[in-house]
Design an enzyme around this catalytic site. Structure first.
Site, PDB file in Angstrom:
ATOM      1  N   ASP A   1     -56.620  41.291  -9.239  1.00 48.03           N
ATOM      2  CA  ASP A   1     -55.730  41.991  -8.306  1.00 48.03           C
ATOM      3  C   ASP A   1     -54.883  40.974  -7.544  1.00 48.03           C
ATOM      4  OD1 ASP A   1     -54.532  43.918  -6.704  1.00 48.03           O
ATOM      5  OD2 ASP A   1     -56.208  44.018  -5.304  1.00 48.03           O
TER       6      ASP A   1
ATOM      7  N   CYS B   1     -48.980  44.937  -7.477  1.00 54.06           N
ATOM      8  CA  CYS B   1     -48.479  45.684  -6.327  1.00 54.06           C
ATOM      9  C   CYS B   1     -47.000  45.405  -6.089  1.00 54.06           C
ATOM     10  CB  CYS B   1     -49.289  45.358  -5.073  1.00 54.06           C
ATOM     11  SG  CYS B   1     -49.253  43.623  -4.597  1.00 54.06           S
TER      12      CYS B   1
END
Length: 392
Positions: free
Chosen positions: A296, A336
């Site tokens: 992530d 993201c």
């Protein structure tokens, strides 16, 4: 209240508003905005919308109302009540909760982000127009918050502020903080540093994925890369993982991860901290040594011009994640970056697996949770992309 000044669109540009998109770029305007609040009109002077404006930002106007009506306290109270009510309906709000109360354009309040952490709210105010309107929305937000037991108010206004000619803000607005705030997320207790943490203190948008990892981690070796304060790690530990490693470049974040690991009653011997650059440390990992791997990374593409460079960075780190994943194990890959669209993101993951010499099954396409909604008229609000894979 005195009407806001009229700002005209160039001839033919009023068709943009029929699509109900809340953004108008400077190239569509007949002139630069003279102030932070405007009534947007067609070339003939017919008012079509009301919003905030900036003469220095290419994203020149953010529309709040597609009608000629004021942005007053009653307007903001109605919008804020609707946003908070949605989170209550979803079962995400509560005295121990961590959830996003307001998500800008997704809640028809462009430029405003509000996150709840138990008895505290953290605000992000992204535009000069919202600053000019603070006396209209801030008392309403305080009132609604106090009704729900909120006693602490923090402002972490950073993103986009400089483009609006505003200073970055990091301050306690009201109440007192004795340290990190604790929130409950499923079975986990997680600590959030509201003044020093990333973003508004934590990554609330990964809640559902942390919970999912916990459900499939029993007896597994779990690697949490770019792990920050260990949210994924703690859920894996509570889910019965045999061993969990949290990898991050930040020593304070890893310190908090270790404190929260112990706070949740987990055995210290089952957790390993790996501090350093993720690209370097992941190259040193045992190939196929981890049953569950979460990758992530931060937003490598913060502007559209960065997408090609970001593609390579995502591909490289996803390749290292795939290399570390055991046969039959699971790999989570995330981006993201708003500017990295779903197709380009999936291409980065696919290319990474090819370069790693691995094949994979897609178990799920992932995105942001329901407290981070985006409007159909504003697809740019969809920013979090993820793939949950079983690596063969």
């Amino acid at each position: 209240m005195k009407p806001y000044p009229i700002l005209r669109l160039k001839p033919g540009k009023d068709t943009l508003l029929s699509k109900r998109h809340p953004w108008v770029f400077s190239g569509a305007l007949a002139e630069a905005p003279a102030g932070p609040l405007v009534r947007l009109a067609d070339a003939s002077g017919n008012v079509l919308a009301v919003g905030t404006a900036s003469a220095t930002n290419p994203l020149a106007v953010r529309i709040f109302r597609f009608e000629d009506a004021p942005l007053d306290a009653a307007f903001f109270r109605e919008r804020l009540q609707a946003a908070i009510g949605l989170r209550a309906t979803l079962g995400l709000d509560g005295p121990e909760a961590g959830c996003r109360w307001v998500f800008g354009e997704g809640d028809l309040l462009p430029g405003l982000v509000v996150d709840r952490y138990a008895n505290a709210l953290v605000l992000q105010v992204g535009t000069a127009g919202l600053e000019a309107l603070r006396e209209a929305w801030w008392p309403e937000l305080q009132s609604l918050a106090k009704e729900r037991g909120i006693t602490v108010f923090v402002e972490r206004s950073q993103s986009g502020r400089k483009e609006e000619g505003l200073e970055v803000v990091n301050r306690l607005l009201k109440g007192s903080l004795g340290g990190p705030v604790a929130i409950r997320e499923g079975a986990a207790t997680l600590s959030v540093d509201l003044l020093k943490g990333q973003k508004t203190g934590f990554f609330l948008d990964q809640r559902e994925h942390r919970l999912a990892l916990g459900r499939v981690s029993r007896d597994c070796r779990v690697l949490n890369a770019f792990g920050y304060t260990g949210g994924f790690s703690i859920h894996a530990g509570l889910g019965g993982a045999a061993e969990v490693a949290t990898l991050d470049i930040s020593a304070p974040a890893l310190d908090q991860a270790e404190r929260d690991w112990a706070r949740n009653g987990l055995e210290p011997a089952r957790h390993t901290r790996l501090q350093g650059d993720a690209f370097e440390l992941m190259r040193e990992l045992e190939p196929e040594g981890w049953d569950r791997v979460v990758v992530d990374p931060p937003a490598f593409a913060k502007q559209r011009k960065d997408v090609d460079k970001a593609f390579k960075a995502y591909k490289d780190v996803f390749r290292l994640g795939a290399r570390a994943t055991a046969r039959g194990g699971m790999l989570w890959c995330f981006s993201c970056s708003q500017h990295m669209d779903r197709a380009r993101f999936q291409e980065a993951v696919w290319t990474a697996l090819l370069e790693a010499g691995r094949e994979a099954q897609v178990l799920a396409h992932l995105g942001q949770p329901a407290d981070h909604p985006y409007a159909l008229d504003h697809p740019e609000g969809f920013y979090l992309k993820g793939l949950w894979l079983r690596v063969l």
